[in-house]
Write a protein that holds these residues in place. Structure first.
Motif, PDB file in Angstrom:
ATOM      1  N   VAL A 158       0.829  -1.201   0.000  1.00 27.67           N
ATOM      2  CA  VAL A 158       0.000   0.000   0.000  1.00 27.67           C
ATOM      3  C   VAL A 158       0.866   1.255   0.000  1.00 27.67           C
ATOM      4  CG1 VAL A 158      -1.585   1.331   1.451  1.00 27.67           C
ATOM      5  CG2 VAL A 158      -2.024  -1.091   1.029  1.00 27.67           C
ATOM      6  N   ALA A 159       1.951   1.237   0.764  1.00 28.53           N
ATOM      7  CA  ALA A 159       2.849   2.388   0.817  1.00 28.53           C
ATOM      8  C   ALA A 159       3.635   2.574  -0.475  1.00 28.53           C
ATOM      9  CB  ALA A 159       3.805   2.245   1.993  1.00 28.53           C
ATOM     10  N   ALA A 160       4.004   1.463  -1.118  1.00 26.80           N
ATOM     11  CA  ALA A 160       4.876   1.528  -2.288  1.00 26.80           C
ATOM     12  C   ALA A 160       4.118   1.700  -3.601  1.00 26.80           C
ATOM     13  CB  ALA A 160       5.742   0.265  -2.358  1.00 26.80           C
ATOM     14  N   GLN A 161       2.860   1.281  -3.651  1.00 26.08           N
ATOM     15  CA  GLN A 161       2.141   1.246  -4.926  1.00 26.08           C
ATOM     16  C   GLN A 161       0.793   1.974  -4.886  1.00 26.08           C
ATOM     17  OE1 GLN A 161       1.927  -2.690  -6.758  1.00 26.08           O
ATOM     18  NE2 GLN A 161       3.618  -3.409  -5.497  1.00 26.08           N
ATOM     19  N   PRO A 162       0.704   3.135  -4.288  1.00 28.48           N
ATOM     20  CA  PRO A 162      -0.612   3.791  -4.210  1.00 28.48           C
ATOM     21  C   PRO A 162      -1.215   4.095  -5.575  1.00 28.48           C
ATOM     22  CG  PRO A 162       1.139   5.326  -3.608  1.00 28.48           C
ATOM     23  CD  PRO A 162       1.761   3.963  -3.677  1.00 28.48           C
ATOM     24  N   ASP A 163      -0.409   4.534  -6.517  1.00 26.04           N
ATOM     25  CA  ASP A 163      -0.948   4.899  -7.825  1.00 26.04           C
ATOM     26  C   ASP A 163      -1.460   3.668  -8.576  1.00 26.04           C
ATOM     27  OD1 ASP A 163      -0.313   7.517  -7.288  1.00 26.04           O
ATOM     28  OD2 ASP A 163       1.550   7.506  -8.440  1.00 26.04           O
ATOM     29  N   ALA A 164      -0.706   2.573  -8.508  1.00 27.19           N
ATOM     30  CA  ALA A 164      -1.137   1.354  -9.190  1.00 27.19           C
ATOM     31  C   ALA A 164      -2.421   0.810  -8.573  1.00 27.19           C
ATOM     32  CB  ALA A 164      -0.028   0.297  -9.128  1.00 27.19           C
ATOM     33  N   LEU A 165      -2.504   0.831  -7.251  1.00 26.08           N
ATOM     34  CA  LEU A 165      -3.713   0.363  -6.579  1.00 26.08           C
ATOM     35  C   LEU A 165      -4.898   1.269  -6.907  1.00 26.08           C
ATOM     36  CD1 LEU A 165      -2.075  -0.540  -3.158  1.00 26.08           C
ATOM     37  CD2 LEU A 165      -3.167  -2.176  -4.722  1.00 26.08           C
ATOM     38  N   ASP A 166      -4.654   2.581  -6.928  1.00 24.57           N
ATOM     39  CA  ASP A 166      -5.732   3.517  -7.258  1.00 24.57           C
ATOM     40  C   ASP A 166      -6.240   3.293  -8.680  1.00 24.57           C
ATOM     41  OD1 ASP A 166      -5.396   4.553  -4.753  1.00 24.57           O
ATOM     42  OD2 ASP A 166      -4.650   6.516  -5.408  1.00 24.57           O
ATOM     43  N   ALA A 167      -5.335   2.973  -9.599  1.00 26.20           N
ATOM     44  CA  ALA A 167      -5.751   2.707 -10.977  1.00 26.20           C
ATOM     45  C   ALA A 167      -6.628   1.461 -11.044  1.00 26.20           C
ATOM     46  CB  ALA A 167      -4.527   2.551 -11.874  1.00 26.20           C
ATOM     47  N   GLU A 168      -6.291   0.456 -10.261  1.00 25.79           N
ATOM     48  CA  GLU A 168      -7.101  -0.763 -10.232  1.00 25.79           C
ATOM     49  C   GLU A 168      -8.471  -0.495  -9.614  1.00 25.79           C
ATOM     50  OE1 GLU A 168      -4.775  -3.815  -8.302  1.00 25.79           O
ATOM     51  OE2 GLU A 168      -3.082  -3.485  -9.655  1.00 25.79           O
ATOM     52  N   ILE A 169      -8.501   0.340  -8.579  1.00 24.27           N
ATOM     53  CA  ILE A 169      -9.772   0.687  -7.941  1.00 24.27           C
ATOM     54  C   ILE A 169     -10.658   1.458  -8.922  1.00 24.27           C
ATOM     55  CG2 ILE A 169     -10.807   2.054  -6.083  1.00 24.27           C
ATOM     56  CD1 ILE A 169      -8.135   1.366  -4.484  1.00 24.27           C
ATOM     57  N   ALA A 170     -10.055   2.383  -9.666  1.00 23.40           N
ATOM     58  CA  ALA A 170     -10.817   3.126 -10.682  1.00 23.40           C
ATOM     59  C   ALA A 170     -11.325   2.184 -11.769  1.00 23.40           C
ATOM     60  CB  ALA A 170      -9.944   4.220 -11.288  1.00 23.40           C
ATOM     61  N   ALA A 171     -10.516   1.202 -12.142  1.00 18.39           N
ATOM     62  CA  ALA A 171     -10.936   0.222 -13.148  1.00 18.39           C
ATOM     63  C   ALA A 171     -12.102  -0.618 -12.641  1.00 18.39           C
ATOM     64  CB  ALA A 171      -9.762  -0.674 -13.537  1.00 18.39           C
TER      65      ALA A 171
END
Length: 215
Positions: A158-171
């Motif tokens: 969560v600390a290292a990949q916020p942008d990637a996780l956020d992109a998946e959540i948006a998807a």
């Protein structure tokens, strides 16, 4: 044959919480896999929603969620704190949202590992089950552990990949809308969306038609 479905879920939605434990119980009883698809709550997607909603909306929703919890004997209490930082008087949503972003990213990291549903249920019981300061200490770490995950590993991700996780959540939100709905909780089975905590029996009825069997 294992049946599969997807549950679109918000950690700020009381109805998502009131549904997730019952869906989890279905996966434990039946040969069924439900993948969690976390989405941002309305307060993030539409910050003016609460300002423009009907004045009766909040009062009715509070009454209804309480009776649903009582009817199904589900522990329920107002979040302490609310996952969303919001001015109670004006209903204005703050720009900075540390609580909901952290727990939703945890949910997506758990979903990557196929453990999103149990984590959503465990975390939901903290947020909506009356656990004070659920966001502090090892409360969420305990929820991760009870879901069969490694808390330190998820926290690092969560600390290292916020942008990637956020992109998946948006998807996930895009996929929900493509499936035919926009709100949560929505379970999508065999291309058919079922919105609301009051559609669980109908979901099982449809799955029975498709060959749902007990484990």
């Amino acid at each position: 044959m294992t049946l599969t479905a997807e549950l679109y879920f918000s950690f700020r939605s009381p109805y998502s919480y009131l549904a997730v434990g019952r869906y989890r119980a279905m996966t434990e009883k039946y040969d069924l896999d439900i993948a969690l698809r976390p989405v941002w709550p309305l307060a993030i997607r539409e910050p003016d929603f609460f300002e423009r909603n009907h004045p009766n909306w909040l009062g009715y929703t509070m009454r209804d969620m309480l009776r649903v919890a009582q009817f199904h004997d589900i522990p329920f209490g107002a979040p302490r704190p609310d996952p969303i930082v919001q001015d109670v008087a004006t209903r204005r949503i703050a720009a900075d949202q540390p609580h909901i972003r952290r727990v939703t990213r945890m949910g997506q990291a758990a979903a990557r590992r196929g453990s999103g549903l149990p984590f959503a249920h465990e975390a939901g019981q903290l947020i909506w089950g009356g656990q004070e300061n659920w966001h502090e200490g090892d409360h969420l770490g305990g929820a991760l552990a009870r879901a069969g995950l490694h808390p330190a590993e998820i926290e690092r991700e969560v600390a290292a990949q916020p942008d990637a996780l956020d992109a998946e959540i948006a998807a996930n939100q895009d996929a929900l809308e493509a499936a035919g709905h926009w709100g949560v909780p929505t379970l999508v089975f065999d291309g058919e969306p079922f919105f609301g905590q009051d559609r669980i029996e109908m979901v099982r009825w449809r799955m029975d038609q498709k060959g749902l069997t007990e484990r």
